[in-house]
Enzyme design. Structure first.
Site, PDB file in Angstrom:
ATOM      1  N   PHE A   1       0.821  -1.209   0.000  1.00  0.00           N
ATOM      2  CA  PHE A   1       0.000   0.000   0.000  1.00  0.00           C
ATOM      3  C   PHE A   1       0.853   1.257   0.000  1.00  0.00           C
ATOM      4  O   PHE A   1       1.975   1.269   0.500  1.00  0.00           O
ATOM      5  CB  PHE A   1      -0.909   0.030   1.239  1.00  0.00           C
ATOM      6  CG  PHE A   1      -1.923  -1.066   1.236  1.00  0.00           C
ATOM      7  CD1 PHE A   1      -3.100  -0.937   0.523  1.00  0.00           C
ATOM      8  CD2 PHE A   1      -1.693  -2.243   1.926  1.00  0.00           C
ATOM      9  CE1 PHE A   1      -4.024  -1.958   0.492  1.00  0.00           C
ATOM     10  CE2 PHE A   1      -2.613  -3.272   1.909  1.00  0.00           C
ATOM     11  CZ  PHE A   1      -3.780  -3.124   1.194  1.00  0.00           C
ATOM     12  N   HIS A   2       0.283   2.335  -0.517  1.00  0.00           N
ATOM     13  CA  HIS A   2       0.848   3.664  -0.340  1.00  0.00           C
ATOM     14  C   HIS A   2       0.836   3.941   1.158  1.00  0.00           C
ATOM     15  O   HIS A   2       0.058   3.334   1.904  1.00  0.00           O
ATOM     16  CB  HIS A   2      -0.034   4.678  -1.092  1.00  0.00           C
ATOM     17  CG  HIS A   2       0.557   6.032  -1.206  1.00  0.00           C
ATOM     18  ND1 HIS A   2       0.479   6.958  -0.194  1.00  0.00           N
ATOM     19  CD2 HIS A   2       1.246   6.615  -2.215  1.00  0.00           C
ATOM     20  CE1 HIS A   2       1.087   8.062  -0.578  1.00  0.00           C
ATOM     21  NE2 HIS A   2       1.566   7.889  -1.805  1.00  0.00           N
ATOM     22  N   TYR A   3       1.673   4.861   1.607  1.00  0.00           N
ATOM     23  CA  TYR A   3       1.707   5.143   3.044  1.00  0.00           C
ATOM     24  C   TYR A   3       0.455   5.868   3.530  1.00  0.00           C
ATOM     25  O   TYR A   3       0.171   5.899   4.729  1.00  0.00           O
ATOM     26  CB  TYR A   3       2.964   5.937   3.426  1.00  0.00           C
ATOM     27  CG  TYR A   3       3.036   7.327   2.839  1.00  0.00           C
ATOM     28  CD1 TYR A   3       2.421   8.407   3.472  1.00  0.00           C
ATOM     29  CD2 TYR A   3       3.711   7.560   1.649  1.00  0.00           C
ATOM     30  CE1 TYR A   3       2.478   9.677   2.931  1.00  0.00           C
ATOM     31  CE2 TYR A   3       3.782   8.823   1.102  1.00  0.00           C
ATOM     32  CZ  TYR A   3       3.163   9.885   1.746  1.00  0.00           C
ATOM     33  OH  TYR A   3       3.213  11.143   1.204  1.00  0.00           O
ATOM     34  N   ARG A   4      -0.332   6.418   2.624  1.00  0.00           N
ATOM     35  CA  ARG A   4      -1.550   7.125   3.033  1.00  0.00           C
ATOM     36  C   ARG A   4      -2.681   6.138   3.307  1.00  0.00           C
ATOM     37  O   ARG A   4      -2.701   5.028   2.789  1.00  0.00           O
ATOM     38  CB  ARG A   4      -1.987   8.103   1.945  1.00  0.00           C
ATOM     39  CG  ARG A   4      -1.056   9.271   1.814  1.00  0.00           C
ATOM     40  CD  ARG A   4      -1.606  10.309   0.867  1.00  0.00           C
ATOM     41  NE  ARG A   4      -0.706  11.450   0.848  1.00  0.00           N
ATOM     42  CZ  ARG A   4      -0.317  12.067  -0.245  1.00  0.00           C
ATOM     43  NH1 ARG A   4      -0.751  11.668  -1.430  1.00  0.00           N
ATOM     44  NH2 ARG A   4       0.494  13.097  -0.170  1.00  0.00           N
TER      45      ARG A   4
END
Length: 180
Positions: A126-129
């Protein structure tokens, strides 16, 4: 529409809330486009955990997971956390590149804590967001409590149902809370 606009929704059911003491017992995933239309549903996986761990669940988990049939599915499952992680990564890899999508769901910070501890390869996909529907819910509660009245949830505490509830809840906020 680019695959890079797709969103990955994950829900975990756990034996409790503390990743240092508890474990993941079910996971599911759904991919939507940016307009929250379902593109694909991933595997729904009951993850085997030993009876000794299941017997230590608190009253809420024991009652809820027992009534839904999840506890029995966990006992009967032969799938480990590592296998569940791999199956989910294989599914996601068919639809997106790593790092494209934030982790989406309700109270998703809690799920991410368990992913970091028990499924680090999946967490790293996943993206860190985060796209956390519970944040929008908290804002609506404070700024537009009338909007909350239209939110309908199954509340089954089964992973796939919970994801569908989260997607529908965000659709509701998009249509009734945000001015687009």
């Amino acid at each position: 529409m680019s695959n890079g606009d797709r969103l990955i929704w994950i829900d975990l059911e756990m034996t409790g809330l503390d990743p240092e003491q508890e474990r993941i017992i079910e996971m599911a995933s759904i991919i939507t486009d940016s307009q929250l239309n379902i593109v694909a549903e991933g595997p729904v996986i009951a993850i085997h955990q030993p009876d000794s761990l299941l017997e230590q669940m608190d009253e809420w988990c024991t009652r809820t997971h027992g009534a839904s049939g999840l506890t029995q599915r966990v006992k009967e499952s032969t799938i480990s956390e590592a296998e569940a992680e791999q199956q989910t990564l294989e599914f996601l890899g068919k639809h997106l590149e790593p790092g494209q999508s934030p982790l989406c769901g309700n109270s998703i910070g809690q799920d991410r804590r368990f992913l970091v501890k028990y499924m680090p390869k999946l967490e790293a996909f996943f993206h860190y967001r985060n796209l956390d529907v519970s944040t929008v819910k908290e804002l609506a509660r404070r700024w537009r409590p009338d909007v909350l009245e239209g939110v309908k949830k199954q509340g089954s505490h089964l992973a796939l149902d919970d994801i569908r509830d989260s997607i529908n809840e965000l659709r509701h906020y998009r249509d009734h809370f945000f001015k687009l």
